[in-house]
Design a protein around this motif. Structure first.
Motif, PDB file in Angstrom:
ATOM      1  N   LEU A 270       0.783  -1.225   0.000  1.00  0.00           N
ATOM      2  CA  LEU A 270       0.000   0.000   0.000  1.00  0.00           C
ATOM      3  C   LEU A 270       0.820   1.283   0.000  1.00  0.00           C
ATOM      4  N   ILE A 271       1.998   1.280   0.636  1.00  0.00           N
ATOM      5  CA  ILE A 271       2.751   2.513   0.825  1.00  0.00           C
ATOM      6  C   ILE A 271       4.220   2.301   0.463  1.00  0.00           C
ATOM      7  N   PRO A 272       4.960   3.378   0.183  1.00  0.00           N
ATOM      8  CA  PRO A 272       6.418   3.249   0.029  1.00  0.00           C
ATOM      9  C   PRO A 272       7.075   3.044   1.386  1.00  0.00           C
ATOM     10  N   ALA A 273       8.033   2.142   1.446  1.00  0.00           N
ATOM     11  CA  ALA A 273       8.651   1.783   2.725  1.00  0.00           C
ATOM     12  C   ALA A 273       9.983   2.495   2.906  1.00  0.00           C
ATOM     13  N   THR A 274      10.313   2.774   4.160  1.00  0.00           N
ATOM     14  CA  THR A 274      11.631   3.275   4.517  1.00  0.00           C
ATOM     15  C   THR A 274      12.326   2.214   5.376  1.00  0.00           C
ATOM     16  N   LEU A 275      13.558   2.506   5.773  1.00  0.00           N
ATOM     17  CA  LEU A 275      14.363   1.519   6.493  1.00  0.00           C
ATOM     18  C   LEU A 275      13.686   1.000   7.765  1.00  0.00           C
ATOM     19  N   PRO A 276      13.037   1.834   8.604  1.00  0.00           N
ATOM     20  CA  PRO A 276      12.383   1.290   9.808  1.00  0.00           C
ATOM     21  C   PRO A 276      11.314   0.232   9.506  1.00  0.00           C
ATOM     22  N   LEU A 277      10.603   0.363   8.384  1.00  0.00           N
ATOM     23  CA  LEU A 277       9.589  -0.635   8.046  1.00  0.00           C
ATOM     24  C   LEU A 277      10.251  -1.957   7.656  1.00  0.00           C
ATOM     25  N   TYR A 278      11.352  -1.881   6.912  1.00  0.00           N
ATOM     26  CA  TYR A 278      12.105  -3.098   6.583  1.00  0.00           C
ATOM     27  C   TYR A 278      12.667  -3.736   7.853  1.00  0.00           C
ATOM     28  N   PHE A 279      13.145  -2.910   8.763  1.00  0.00           N
ATOM     29  CA  PHE A 279      13.683  -3.433  10.025  1.00  0.00           C
ATOM     30  C   PHE A 279      12.597  -4.176  10.802  1.00  0.00           C
ATOM     31  N   ALA A 280      11.418  -3.587  10.879  1.00  0.00           N
ATOM     32  CA  ALA A 280      10.303  -4.241  11.583  1.00  0.00           C
ATOM     33  C   ALA A 280       9.925  -5.548  10.887  1.00  0.00           C
ATOM     34  N   PHE A 281       9.958  -5.556   9.551  1.00  0.00           N
ATOM     35  CA  PHE A 281       9.609  -6.762   8.810  1.00  0.00           C
ATOM     36  C   PHE A 281      10.559  -7.914   9.136  1.00  0.00           C
ATOM     37  N   PHE A 282      11.860  -7.658   9.058  1.00  0.00           N
ATOM     38  CA  PHE A 282      12.820  -8.739   9.303  1.00  0.00           C
ATOM     39  C   PHE A 282      12.919  -9.092  10.789  1.00  0.00           C
ATOM     40  N   LEU A 283      12.609  -8.133  11.661  1.00  0.00           N
ATOM     41  CA  LEU A 283      12.555  -8.441  13.087  1.00  0.00           C
ATOM     42  C   LEU A 283      11.416  -9.421  13.374  1.00  0.00           C
ATOM     43  N   LEU A 284      10.247  -9.151  12.800  1.00  0.00           N
ATOM     44  CA  LEU A 284       9.113 -10.057  12.976  1.00  0.00           C
ATOM     45  C   LEU A 284       9.371 -11.405  12.301  1.00  0.00           C
ATOM     46  N   TYR A 285      10.064 -11.374  11.168  1.00  0.00           N
ATOM     47  CA  TYR A 285      10.396 -12.641  10.499  1.00  0.00           C
ATOM     48  C   TYR A 285      11.288 -13.500  11.396  1.00  0.00           C
ATOM     49  N   GLY A 286      12.236 -12.861  12.074  1.00  0.00           N
ATOM     50  CA  GLY A 286      13.094 -13.601  12.990  1.00  0.00           C
ATOM     51  C   GLY A 286      12.338 -14.118  14.200  1.00  0.00           C
ATOM     52  N   LEU A 287      11.385 -13.320  14.711  1.00  0.00           N
ATOM     53  CA  LEU A 287      10.606 -13.745  15.881  1.00  0.00           C
ATOM     54  C   LEU A 287       9.662 -14.900  15.563  1.00  0.00           C
ATOM     55  N   THR A 288       9.242 -15.013  14.306  1.00  0.00           N
ATOM     56  CA  THR A 288       8.333 -16.092  13.928  1.00  0.00           C
ATOM     57  C   THR A 288       9.068 -17.351  13.495  1.00  0.00           C
ATOM     58  N   THR A 289      10.395 -17.305  13.464  1.00  0.00           N
ATOM     59  CA  THR A 289      11.179 -18.467  13.043  1.00  0.00           C
ATOM     60  C   THR A 289      11.380 -19.419  14.212  1.00  0.00           C
ATOM     61  N   THR A 290      11.194 -20.702  13.966  1.00  0.00           N
ATOM     62  CA  THR A 290      11.410 -21.723  14.998  1.00  0.00           C
ATOM     63  C   THR A 290      12.905 -21.959  15.155  1.00  0.00           C
ATOM     64  N   PRO A 291      13.454 -21.791  16.366  1.00  0.00           N
ATOM     65  CA  PRO A 291      14.907 -21.959  16.543  1.00  0.00           C
ATOM     66  C   PRO A 291      15.329 -23.422  16.434  1.00  0.00           C
ATOM     67  N   ASN A 292      16.437 -23.647  15.738  1.00  0.00           N
ATOM     68  CA  ASN A 292      17.047 -24.975  15.625  1.00  0.00           C
ATOM     69  C   ASN A 292      18.489 -24.885  16.113  1.00  0.00           C
ATOM     70  N   GLU A 293      18.861 -25.743  17.017  1.00  0.00           N
ATOM     71  CA  GLU A 293      20.212 -25.705  17.590  1.00  0.00           C
ATOM     72  C   GLU A 293      21.132 -26.662  16.825  1.00  0.00           C
ATOM     73  N   HIS A 294      22.277 -26.127  16.424  1.00  0.00           N
ATOM     74  CA  HIS A 294      23.293 -26.926  15.733  1.00  0.00           C
ATOM     75  C   HIS A 294      24.646 -26.559  16.330  1.00  0.00           C
ATOM     76  N   ASN A 295      25.426 -27.538  16.648  1.00  0.00           N
ATOM     77  CA  ASN A 295      26.771 -27.321  17.185  1.00  0.00           C
ATOM     78  C   ASN A 295      27.801 -27.767  16.155  1.00  0.00           C
TER      79      ASN A 295
END
Length: 322
Positions: free
Chosen positions: A198-223
């Protein structure tokens, strides 16, 4: 939630008290100033934060509920204030071309296979607009504007970054929305994702997008155990990468600093500083089209002013001879 609450508080103060404060820098006294770059992004982030607060309100204890309730109140007041000032003819009314014009420009840019796949360059939308601007825009109030983005962020990415980048972003959106379903993050992720349509995005909107993407990701532990040589090689590569990114970031920041100085010099009618600061900005970021367009406009203004002065001098000399 805290960030959007503070953003709401700043918006309320900026639209009421801060613009009349003589103790703030001149750019902060302007009603159009917002930390996110534009009020459309600010509005999207505040609505997403309010949705997240409402979702959390049902799950927290009494003390946390009062904090979320206060955040919702601040968000609601700022949303009403911003929307009321974004109506046509108001102070914050966005100057955006229509969706149909944005779509037409995007289609014109995708005629060749190279631009279809990879786009024409992220900073070249103004150049594209000048080349394929729809004639119908000449009959609107935006006939003499030079937008840097389309009305929609996706319609900006499609011609400038190509269809591959656009499809990748859409895939991440769909993945994030599906992961957040039946979680408190769902409505926030949905609002942020829809904002790109709907709107043109600036850096804070991209930051919020990838922050939420990280929060919705299921963590997998690998050593993994690295050898000393592998660790040193990876450290060296990461170090070179960080230094390279830092170098270009410093150049970009410096060029933006000089462009800001040029704007201030233009407000104070200091043409020499305007010219010099534009040159310095172009030296640090020679590939940004908007800098060259602005510099060309400044040269045109200076040439026009000099020609008028020369004409006045000729008229005065003729009158003196008479």
């Amino acid at each position: 939630i805290s960030a959007t609450a503070l953003l709401s508080l700043h918006s309320i103060l900026a639209l009421t008290l801060l613009r009349n404060s003589p103790y703030l820098p001149s750019f902060m006294q302007n009603i159009t100033f917002t930390p996110t770059g534009n009020y459309t992004t600010t509005l999207a982030l505040i609505i997403a934060g309010m949705a997240l607060s409402i979702s959390q309100l049902k799950q927290e204890n009494s003390h946390a509920k009062s904090i979320h309730a206060l955040s919702i109140i601040l968000n609601s007041i700022s949303v009403v204030a911003i929307i009321s000032l974004m109506l046509p003819g108001s102070a914050l009314a966005p100057l955006l071309i229509s969706y149909s014009a944005s779509w037409s420009i995007a289609l014109d840019a995708l005629k060749s296979l190279r631009s279809l796949l990879f786009g024409i360059g992220l900073s070249n939308y103004s150049l594209l607009y000048s080349a394929v601007k729809p004639v119908s825009l000449n009959l609107t109030s935006l006939w003499n504007t030079l937008p840097t983005t389309a009305t929609s962020e996706l319609l900006t990415l499609l011609p400038t970054a190509g269809i591959l980048t656009t499809i990748s972003l859409l895939y991440l959106m769909l993945k994030m929305i599906l992961r957040s379903f039946n979680t408190p993050l769902f409505f926030a992720t949905l609002i942020i994702s829809v904002s790109f349509f709907l709107i043109p995005a600036t850096l804070p909107l991209y930051f919020a997008f990838f922050l939420l993407y990280g929060l919705t990701t299921t963590p997998n532990e690998h050593n993994h155990t690295l050898t000393p040589l592998s660790a040193q090689l990876i450290s060296a590569v990461l170090g070179i990468f960080v230094i390279t990114i830092g170098y270009f970031a410093i150049r970009t920041y410096t060029s933006e600093y000089f462009m800001r100085r040029a704007q201030l010099a233009l407000d104070s009618s200091d043409s020499q500083k305007v010219y010099d600061y534009h040159l310095k900005a172009i030296q640090f970021s020679p590939d940004i089209t908007n800098y060259h367009l602005s510099f060309a406009e400044i040269n045109f203004r200076l040439a026009s002013a000099l020609s008028q002065k020369e004409t006045e001098v000729e008229i005065m000399s003729k009158e003196k001879d008479r």
